[in-house]
Design a protein around this motif. Structure first.
Motif, short mmCIF file in Angstrom:
data_model
loop_
_atom_site.label_atom_id
_atom_site.label_comp_id
_atom_site.label_asym_id
_atom_site.label_seq_id
_atom_site.Cartn_x
_atom_site.Cartn_y
_atom_site.Cartn_z
N GLY A 1 0.75 -1.17 0.10
CA GLY A 1 -0.07 -0.21 0.06
C GLY A 1 0.62 1.44 0.00
O GLY A 1 0.42 2.39 0.48
N ALA A 2 1.94 1.09 -0.66
CA ALA A 2 3.18 1.91 -0.53
C ALA A 2 2.69 3.41 -1.06
O ALA A 2 3.46 4.48 -0.77
CB ALA A 2 4.37 1.57 -0.92
N SER A 3 1.87 3.63 -1.89
CA SER A 3 1.46 5.00 -2.44
C SER A 3 0.18 5.59 -1.84
O SER A 3 -0.35 6.54 -2.11
CB SER A 3 1.19 4.87 -3.99
OG SER A 3 0.26 4.01 -4.36
N GLY A 4 -0.18 4.83 -0.62
CA GLY A 4 -1.14 5.27 0.07
C GLY A 4 -1.02 6.40 0.95
O GLY A 4 -0.01 6.70 1.13
N ALA B 1 8.88 -1.03 -2.03
CA ALA B 1 7.49 -0.38 -2.03
C ALA B 1 6.76 -1.08 -2.91
O ALA B 1 7.15 -1.06 -4.31
CB ALA B 1 7.71 1.13 -1.98
N ILE B 2 5.72 -1.58 -2.49
CA ILE B 2 4.78 -2.23 -3.56
C ILE B 2 3.55 -1.29 -3.68
O ILE B 2 2.87 -1.06 -2.55
CB ILE B 2 4.42 -3.57 -3.25
CG1 ILE B 2 5.52 -4.61 -2.97
CG2 ILE B 2 3.17 -4.10 -4.12
CD1 ILE B 2 5.12 -6.16 -3.02
N THR C 1 0.68 2.51 -10.97
CA THR C 1 2.05 2.73 -11.58
C THR C 1 3.22 3.06 -10.53
O THR C 1 3.04 3.98 -9.88
CB THR C 1 1.73 3.67 -12.66
OG1 THR C 1 0.81 3.66 -13.47
CG2 THR C 1 3.15 3.75 -13.56
N ALA C 2 4.30 2.26 -10.71
CA ALA C 2 5.29 2.23 -9.73
C ALA C 2 5.95 3.54 -10.20
O ALA C 2 6.59 3.74 -11.44
CB ALA C 2 6.06 1.12 -9.88
N PRO C 3 6.33 4.46 -9.12
CA PRO C 3 7.31 5.84 -9.65
C PRO C 3 8.57 5.30 -9.79
O PRO C 3 9.02 4.01 -9.45
CB PRO C 3 7.17 6.59 -8.25
CG PRO C 3 6.35 5.94 -7.49
CD PRO C 3 5.93 4.45 -7.80
N HIS D 1 7.86 -1.22 -6.73
CA HIS D 1 7.19 -2.53 -7.57
C HIS D 1 5.69 -2.27 -7.63
O HIS D 1 5.16 -2.06 -6.81
CB HIS D 1 7.67 -3.88 -6.89
CG HIS D 1 8.90 -4.14 -6.03
ND1 HIS D 1 10.07 -4.64 -7.14
CD2 HIS D 1 9.80 -3.57 -5.02
CE1 HIS D 1 11.07 -4.92 -6.29
NE2 HIS D 1 10.95 -4.12 -5.25
N GLN D 2 5.48 -2.63 -9.04
CA GLN D 2 4.14 -2.59 -9.23
C GLN D 2 3.52 -4.12 -8.79
O GLN D 2 4.25 -5.02 -9.18
CB GLN D 2 3.65 -2.31 -10.63
CG GLN D 2 2.24 -1.71 -10.79
CD GLN D 2 1.08 -2.79 -11.02
OE1 GLN D 2 1.52 -3.96 -11.45
NE2 GLN D 2 0.09 -2.52 -10.65
N GLY D 3 2.58 -4.30 -8.13
CA GLY D 3 2.05 -5.33 -7.53
C GLY D 3 0.72 -5.11 -6.83
O GLY D 3 0.52 -4.34 -6.28
#
Lengths: 301, 301
Positions: free
Chosen positions: B8-11, B30-31, B35-37, B46-48
């Motif tokens: 939830g790393a972009s949350g 960071a998952i 879209t992964a920065p 990582h995109q996941g």
């Protein structure tokens, strides 16, 4: 007549549940991860693996069951208390319940365990509403956690959810490594059996009565946890003694040769008020009858 | 330096956790399901998607993290209390934990909620060990059930598991439909804001301090539930009043225009003894500082 989905349908509990549901005229859809037997007698068999990716969602959607008995779980004797597979079965069971609700399901029976109770607090009878919970094993914790989430979900989704809390069972087709089959088979082979003192008091119910109680629970309006048990305590010494007498080899049993297991509770006996009063189920077999039938089954197996 | 996996790393919570972990020199993986920065500054993105079939098992195996902060969940404002997605996140979280242990992980922080506590029993401070649990929502029940299963699994698997129990948070990047952003944005647009009397007392913590506390919890040896909160109560009237003063439009707030929500507890404030004594975390921002920073962020957003 209700269209009922049964998971774990070829298992020790699932198979007699399927049989009992069919006997009572329901339209039974039985899911097994093994090869599906031929149908007939009101039972439609489906091969499906809840452990597979995507589980059995498509299968459940196609069947559109009104009711569910979820008897699938990880049950490897000895290992199941601590196996990490318990963790996986929480998610799988919740996914199944989601698919059941999505398909229009209305009433579900899930299976719990007396290991949800706190065994460190001695109680004459373990009651669904009064006795403290406090699982000491991963198996008990997984069932306890599942019950909490599934119960809240069922309330939210406005379906009925009953939780059949199983105690100790025995009967035909039980896995050979478990207590009763292990004793019966050793004695039938003429081998001696070393046991503990056998002073532990347990609540045993023949699997056909367990299945009868589960089906009665499904047909009732009861929700929440309901103990599935005999309500009577018996020492393991009495159980093993009875089995040995039935086989005719009482001299082969050596009580007290194995040490007591540390931390094992002295007494685990169910309060069956809910099962009797709300579900209206009374066992058909006494312990003596059930053990006799079980010994006969192993004799001819 | 520890190799830490963050979900939830972009949350709202996950992103400042990633930032704080990197600031403290950890090797952060960071998952995000978005879209992964681009990476950099100690963070590998990582995109996941944990919601995808198979989840992020292969990704976790490849990263082989030593530590985990699991911040992914369903968080849609308004809907998350009752959303059925809560049920799915129980299984997903357990699968993630299984993959983490299989990959050699040693210490995990999972995130819980003050909604695990029984809100019908008024308490001056809600304490991890002394206050009764009893979630009244599907969100609270899902977190409560997950905690029980995950805790038993971690004990069995011999990894350390800490449970950061979040109270009320606010700060930059919060979803616009939530209380503080909704008030700030309305006032910035010059619109009037109708509220309840605002008499409810809550425990608010700026999300950067939430992230700081989560990272401190990860770096500590504490296991089990730890409240992540300020330990101080404030009325929502004071919070909204402060925000209105910061925006310079106090006249636009109409307290008491909305009816009180039935069943809402008067007071929810954390006991932060564990956070202070065992984790050693003290917030960096006062509420006034945190709100000022938040209003500034929305002003320039």
């Amino acid at each position: 007549v209700t269209r009922v989905l049964v998971t774990g349908a070829s298992g020790f509990v699932g198979f007699p549940v399927v049989t009992e549901l069919a006997r009572r005229g329901h339209d039974v859809h039985a899911i097994t991860s093994r090869t599906a037997p031929a149908g007939g007698g009101g039972v439609t068999w489906h091969q499906g693996d809840l452990a597979a990716r995507g589980g059995v969602d498509a299968l459940v959607a196609g069947i559109a069951p009104e009711a569910l008995v979820h008897a699938a779980w990880y049950v490897e004797p000895g290992r199941f208390w601590t196996a990490v597979e318990n963790v996986d079965w929480v998610g799988r069971s919740l996914s199944l319940l989601r698919a059941f609700v999505a398909a229009g399901g209305r009433r579900a029976v899930l299976l719990g365990t007396c290991a949800e109770y706190d065994w460190t607090e001695p109680q004459e009878f373990l009651a669904e509403l009064g006795s403290p919970l406090g699982p000491a094993t991963l198996y008990g914790s997984a069932k306890d956690g599942l019950r909490r989430v599934a119960g809240a979900y069922a309330a939210q989704a406005e379906i009925e959810l009953a939780w059949g809390r199983l105690f100790f069972l025995y009967g035909p087709r039980e896995q050979p490594a478990r207590l009763v089959p292990a004793v019966v088979r050793s004695l039938l082979r003429g081998e001696s059996v070393a046991t503990t003192s056998g002073a532990q008091v347990r609540d045993l119910l023949h699997v056909d009565d367990v299945a009868g109680a589960i089906v009665a629970l499904l047909e009732s309006a009861a929700v929440g946890p309901v103990n599935i048990a005999s309500g009577s305590g018996v020492t393991l010494r009495e159980v093993i003694g009875e089995v040995a007498a039935l086989v005719g080899r009482p001299e082969l049993v050596r009580f007290g040769e194995l040490p007591e297991r540390p931390g094992e509770p002295e007494r685990l006996v169910a309060d069956v008020t809910r099962l009797r009063a709300e579900v209206g189920y009374h066992p058909r077999l006494t312990l003596a009858e059930g053990l006799a039938a079980t010994v006969e089954w192993w004799r001819s197996a």
